[in-house]
Design a protein around this motif. Sequence first.
Motif, PDB file in Angstrom:
ATOM      1  N   ASN A   9      -4.420  16.280  -4.843  1.00 58.83           N
ATOM      2  CA  ASN A   9      -4.591  15.058  -5.633  1.00 58.83           C
ATOM      3  C   ASN A   9      -3.300  14.692  -6.367  1.00 58.83           C
ATOM      4  O   ASN A   9      -2.937  13.512  -6.438  1.00 58.83           O
ATOM      5  N   ALA A  10      -2.614  15.697  -6.893  1.00 66.44           N
ATOM      6  CA  ALA A  10      -1.355  15.443  -7.596  1.00 66.44           C
ATOM      7  C   ALA A  10      -0.304  14.881  -6.650  1.00 66.44           C
ATOM      8  O   ALA A  10       0.407  13.930  -6.992  1.00 66.44           O
ATOM      9  N   SER A  12      -0.836  13.248  -3.825  1.00 67.96           N
ATOM     10  CA  SER A  12      -1.245  11.894  -3.430  1.00 67.96           C
ATOM     11  C   SER A  12      -0.946  10.879  -4.535  1.00 67.96           C
ATOM     12  O   SER A  12      -0.419   9.795  -4.260  1.00 67.96           O
ATOM     13  N   SER A  13      -1.265  11.231  -5.768  1.00 65.61           N
ATOM     14  CA  SER A  13      -0.995  10.320  -6.884  1.00 65.61           C
ATOM     15  C   SER A  13       0.508  10.105  -7.059  1.00 65.61           C
ATOM     16  O   SER A  13       0.950   8.992  -7.370  1.00 65.61           O
ATOM     17  N   SER A  14       1.284  11.144  -6.826  1.00 63.29           N
ATOM     18  CA  SER A  14       2.740  11.014  -6.917  1.00 63.29           C
ATOM     19  C   SER A  14       3.273  10.057  -5.860  1.00 63.29           C
ATOM     20  O   SER A  14       4.142   9.220  -6.142  1.00 63.29           O
ATOM     21  N   GLU A  16       1.570   7.650  -4.452  1.00 61.63           N
ATOM     22  CA  GLU A  16       1.119   6.316  -4.846  1.00 61.63           C
ATOM     23  C   GLU A  16       1.996   5.752  -5.957  1.00 61.63           C
ATOM     24  O   GLU A  16       2.232   4.547  -6.008  1.00 61.63           O
ATOM     25  N   ALA A  17       2.500   6.610  -6.833  1.00 65.60           N
ATOM     26  CA  ALA A  17       3.415   6.165  -7.892  1.00 65.60           C
ATOM     27  C   ALA A  17       4.703   5.628  -7.286  1.00 65.60           C
ATOM     28  O   ALA A  17       5.210   4.580  -7.710  1.00 65.60           O
ATOM     29  N   LYS A  32      -0.116   6.345 -12.168  1.00 69.98           N
ATOM     30  CA  LYS A  32      -0.275   7.314 -11.079  1.00 69.98           C
ATOM     31  C   LYS A  32       0.421   8.631 -11.412  1.00 69.98           C
ATOM     32  O   LYS A  32      -0.077   9.711 -11.067  1.00 69.98           O
ATOM     33  N   GLU A  35      -1.871  10.439 -13.613  1.00 70.06           N
ATOM     34  CA  GLU A  35      -2.947  11.040 -12.810  1.00 70.06           C
ATOM     35  C   GLU A  35      -2.456  12.331 -12.159  1.00 70.06           C
ATOM     36  O   GLU A  35      -3.188  13.330 -12.125  1.00 70.06           O
ATOM     37  N   ALA A  36      -1.241  12.299 -11.641  1.00 76.48           N
ATOM     38  CA  ALA A  36      -0.665  13.496 -11.020  1.00 76.48           C
ATOM     39  C   ALA A  36      -0.545  14.615 -12.042  1.00 76.48           C
ATOM     40  O   ALA A  36      -0.873  15.770 -11.751  1.00 76.48           O
ATOM     41  N   ARG A  80       5.870  16.014  -7.506  1.00 79.11           N
ATOM     42  CA  ARG A  80       5.656  15.241  -8.740  1.00 79.11           C
ATOM     43  C   ARG A  80       6.975  15.039  -9.474  1.00 79.11           C
ATOM     44  O   ARG A  80       7.278  13.946  -9.950  1.00 79.11           O
TER      45      ARG A  80
END
Length: 98
Positions: A9-10, A12-14, A16-17, A32, A35-36, A80
Amino acid sequence: MGLIVNGGNAKSSSMEAIQAAKTGDFDGADAKLKEADAALSEAHNSQTSMLTKEASGDHVKVTLLMVHSQDHLMNAITFRDLAGEIVDLYRKLAKEGK
């Protein structure tokens, strides 16, 4: 599994950022990255729990899944950190372009 799920998840959020920053959406990119960070915090809590058990004498069997989860977490942390730098670079380029 907490390490794998939260690490994924981290990461993926990274990603997306980075994508948000690429389009100039820096508020979205910052969200995002937060979130990460939250996902990495959860993964860290799982890891700390395992380390605490190990330190108290409750030894965990080292399996391929355990090694994979640690590797997954390490890559998520690195990704990240790099994502934060890339977002900052896009932000700087956007300011200079105006």
